[in-house]
Design a protein around this motif. Structure first.
Motif, PDB file in Angstrom:
ATOM      1  N   GLY A  92       4.545   3.384   7.139  1.00 50.86           N
ATOM      2  CA  GLY A  92       5.256   3.896   5.968  1.00 50.86           C
ATOM      3  C   GLY A  92       6.533   4.645   6.261  1.00 50.86           C
ATOM      4  O   GLY A  92       7.006   5.419   5.416  1.00 50.86           O
ATOM      5  N   TYR A 149      10.687   1.037  -0.858  1.00 48.84           N
ATOM      6  CA  TYR A 149       9.488   0.204  -0.740  1.00 48.84           C
ATOM      7  C   TYR A 149       9.284  -0.642  -1.995  1.00 48.84           C
ATOM      8  O   TYR A 149       8.821  -1.785  -1.924  1.00 48.84           O
ATOM      9  CB  TYR A 149       8.266   1.066  -0.435  1.00 48.84           C
ATOM     10  N   PRO A 199       5.643   9.037   7.766  1.00 48.52           N
ATOM     11  CA  PRO A 199       6.328   8.378   6.650  1.00 48.52           C
ATOM     12  C   PRO A 199       7.711   8.939   6.338  1.00 48.52           C
ATOM     13  O   PRO A 199       8.593   8.201   5.889  1.00 48.52           O
ATOM     14  CB  PRO A 199       5.360   8.587   5.481  1.00 48.52           C
ATOM     15  N   ARG A 233       0.811  -1.227   0.000  1.00 53.70           N
ATOM     16  CA  ARG A 233       0.000   0.000   0.000  1.00 53.70           C
ATOM     17  C   ARG A 233       0.838   1.267   0.000  1.00 53.70           C
ATOM     18  O   ARG A 233       0.295   2.368  -0.141  1.00 53.70           O
ATOM     19  CB  ARG A 233      -0.970  -0.002   1.174  1.00 53.70           C
ATOM     20  N   HIS A 234       2.161   1.125   0.171  1.00 52.40           N
ATOM     21  CA  HIS A 234       3.032   2.294   0.128  1.00 52.40           C
ATOM     22  C   HIS A 234       3.663   2.498  -1.249  1.00 52.40           C
ATOM     23  O   HIS A 234       4.547   3.350  -1.401  1.00 52.40           O
ATOM     24  CB  HIS A 234       4.149   2.149   1.167  1.00 52.40           C
ATOM     25  N   ARG A 262       5.065   6.714  -2.416  1.00 51.34           N
ATOM     26  CA  ARG A 262       6.260   6.448  -1.617  1.00 51.34           C
ATOM     27  C   ARG A 262       7.060   5.245  -2.118  1.00 51.34           C
ATOM     28  O   ARG A 262       7.892   4.711  -1.385  1.00 51.34           O
ATOM     29  CB  ARG A 262       5.866   6.223  -0.148  1.00 51.34           C
ATOM     30  N   LYS A 263       6.847   4.825  -3.349  1.00 52.76           N
ATOM     31  CA  LYS A 263       7.526   3.614  -3.809  1.00 52.76           C
ATOM     32  C   LYS A 263       9.043   3.766  -3.818  1.00 52.76           C
ATOM     33  O   LYS A 263       9.776   2.784  -3.645  1.00 52.76           O
ATOM     34  CB  LYS A 263       7.022   3.204  -5.193  1.00 52.76           C
TER      35      LYS A 263
END
Length: 653
Positions: free
Chosen positions: A325, A112, A298, A87-88, A92-93
């Motif tokens: 995150g 991530y 995050p 889900r990140h 935020r990949k």
């Protein structure tokens, strides 16, 4: 909570510390009425924790059942790996999920997206090796990224993992695998300890022999680079992820009450006990406390120094930070290798925002001296935390001043393997801090200090800490059973007056503001001439003596009394032992009474500790009594045993 005369951000004569306004302005939780709101809306208040997660199927009720079996987030289905990784992958990949610092100075980072790819590849490999949903996979590795990958890969395919601390012996590994009915193992060829290789695979092989070779598949991570040949049903980790490069595995939806992992208590004081944690309740508790207590966002880099083999590493190195995150930092080494500034060097290099460590580590830092942290830029730090045991006021103040610069709130957290996550501590954006006191129960948690009859104690009186209401992070054994009332004996309270209660077996006091101060396990007592003394009370008095770095108190033999109080004291390098001996006696007499003064004081350069930083009091008692030391495989500094025996032989009674 403090009066108007309390100064902001500093320690006053009343030992109350207010969080700096700059911290409060950005904190995740700033509502001073949050406890009242949770209390008024219990148990539905815990929806705030569940809302931090993605659910494959929405839950029907926050809490199903007024008595066991409790069903947290009843009817809901989710996957822990999806919540910590997939889900990140939007905005935020490319954010760093893991940053790793190796024992030999190596470093690796995983975004991530990187983490998602490798977790999928290893999940595909495990599935094709025969691992099915609900199969327990044992993970026997040091703190390396592959351990986190393996944990998440197991969660992805619905296979509970059982992490066994890498320092444990082959027999300890075999015992835990047998107890878990686990026939799959992920390990490594070895790891480095102070630059020297430790051959982990040899221990794993011996464990397999003890299990009559009842291991279906073993995956080996190459940490030493020695390219040792593998046997039948053994697979190289890197070969597997290469073979499954680009593979994807859909996360398996799990019921909220399904098992996420099994973890055993450390086993340093007796037989290990397996604790099974759930998927939905545990993960919600981990995520909520990571945001509310550790204040994680995050963009933060978080370093929890606990080994992942312990529950602290599970909850606040892996699941909590990744669920919200953030970037979580892993460190394979020790805090004093190659130099005593290693921790501060890493905090500076990685711009760590939140640092969470054990009080024993803080006391070691104190002993080494403030010159080490002062040589580094620690201005990135926003919050400090402690875990594992109570922190004495002097160490708390040193940590606050020399590591946090007087501007970082310090959260002194109490919880257990059984609770899954934090239960008693201050909320850093809300509460006044009191050095030496953990704080009030967290919102939604009902923690009380009671006497032997189960009645509330008066402020300042010693009693037993009990939890009288369920919480999301509770283990399956409590969720399922109706038998968590401790048998009543002189060491435990009578809990039959509560509708439901969990006796934590920790002693505590509570003050007029509801702040709880922990005193250690109720069975950590010394019985001298018919009088029982809590070892933690004596240790706290000794630890606050100027010149004392840390202390441990146990029971030992005495020619006249039968049993006596033995105090093992680690002193600062410039402290005079003769003066300290007198100061120790005076401090204990002032705090508790002359009757509690140690009969034997043994000065030692350091105390024996597990690799998680906990003092092995069982070993100290064995040394005092001249008994067999038992299993010392969890000992971080085995060389100290001979020093203790020599010091005890030469002691001045």
């Amino acid at each position: 909570m403090a009066g108007d005369d309390q100064r902001q951000g500093g320690v006053d004569s009343g030992d109350r510390v207010e969080p700096p306004p700059s911290f409060v302005e950005q904190a995740n939780v700033t509502d001073a009425d949050v406890r009242a709101r949770f209390e008024g809306d219990w148990p539905d208040c815990w929806a705030a924790a569940a809302d931090l997660l993605d659910w494959e199927t929405d839950y029907d009720a926050v809490l199903g059942g007024e008595r066991p079996p409790f069903r947290w987030f009843d009817g809901g289905r989710l996957n822990a790996c999806h919540n910590c990784v997939d889900r990140h992958l939007g905005d935020r990949k490319n954010q760093v999920a893991l940053t790793w610092e190796g024992r030999l100075g190596e470093s690796r980072t995983y975004s991530y997206l990187d983490l998602h790819r490798e977790v999928n590849e290893f999940a595909a490999a495990l599935r094709d090796l025969g691992v099915a949903e609900d199969d327990v996979v044992t993970l026997y590795m040091p703190v390396v990224p592959e351990l986190v990958v393996a944990m998440l890969a197991c969660a992805r395919i619905g296979a509970p993992h059982s992490v066994v601390f890498a320092g444990f012996s082959a027999d300890a590994l075999a015992t835990r695998m047998a107890a878990a009915d686990s026939t799959y193992l992920v390990t490594c060829d070895g790891y480095y300890r102070r630059g020297a290789p430790v051959h982990q695979k040899n221990k794993a092989d011996n464990a397999a022999i003890a299990l009559d070779d009842d291991v279906e598949a073993t995956v080996v991570v190459d940490r030493l680079g020695d390219d040792a040949p593998l046997g039948d049903d053994e697979y190289d980790y890197e070969d597997l992820v290469t073979e499954y490069r680009g593979a994807t595995v859909d996360p398996v939806p799990r019921a909220s009450t399904d098992q996420l992992f099994l973890i055993h208590t450390s086993g340093t004081t007796g037989e290990p006990t397996g604790v099974r944690h759930t998927t939905g309740g545990y993960l919600a508790h981990a995520a909520w406390t990571s945001r509310a207590v550790l204040d994680l966002e995050p963009e933060d880099t978080h370093w929890c120094s606990a080994d992942i083999g312990w529950i602290t590493g599970h909850t606040y190195t892996v699941y909590g930070p990744l669920a919200v995150g953030a970037t979580t930092m892993l460190y394979e080494g020790t805090p004093d290798h190659p130099e005593k500034d290693r921790v501060w060097e890493l905090i500076e290099r990685n711009a760590v925002d939140v640092f969470y460590t054990a009080p024993t580590a803080v006391r070691a830092f104190m002993k080494w001296g403030e010159q080490y942290p002062e040589a580094h830029d620690l201005s990135s730090l926003r919050l400090l935390g402690t875990v594992g045991e109570p922190i004495n006021p002097r160490a708390w103040k040193w940590y606050h001043e020399h590591i946090g610069g007087g501007d970082c709130p310090v959260v002194d957290t109490w919880w257990q393997t059984e609770t899954g996550g934090m239960m008693v501590t201050t909320l850093p954006g809300v509460d006044t801090m009191k050095p030496g006191s953990a704080g009030p129960p967290l919102p939604g948690v009902d923690a009380r200090v009671v006497d032997a009859a189960g009645d509330p104690v008066d402020p300042g009186e010693t009693g037993f800490l009990v939890l009288t209401r369920p919480w999301p992070g509770m283990p399956l054994s409590m969720v399922e059973d109706d038998g968590w009332f401790a048998d009543h004996d002189p060491a435990r309270p009578d809990l039959s007056g509560f509708e439901w209660a969990y006796g934590t077996e920790d002693g505590a006091t509570v003050d007029e503001d509801g702040y709880v101060t922990l005193l250690g396990r109720v069975d950590d007592v010394v019985n001298v001439s018919g009088r029982r003394f809590a070892t933690m009370e004596i240790e706290a008095a000794i630890a606050d003596v100027e010149g004392v770095a840390e202390a441990a108190v146990v029971s030992g033999p005495h020619d006249l009394k039968g049993r006596a109080i033995y105090a093992y004291v680690s002193a600062a390098e410039d402290a005079a032992e003769a003066d300290l001996r007198e100061d120790v006696a005076d401090a204990v007499a002032d705090a508790i009474g002359p009757v509690a003064e140690p009969d034997v004081v043994v000065f030692t350069p350091e105390l024996p500790k597990t690799r998680s930083g906990k003092i092995m009091r069982r070993l100290l008692e064995a040394v005092a009594s001249g008994e067999d030391l038992g299993d010392t495989s969890a000992l971080r500094n085995p060389e100290v045993v001979g020093e203790l025996e020599s010091a005890l032989a030469d002691r001045d009674r």
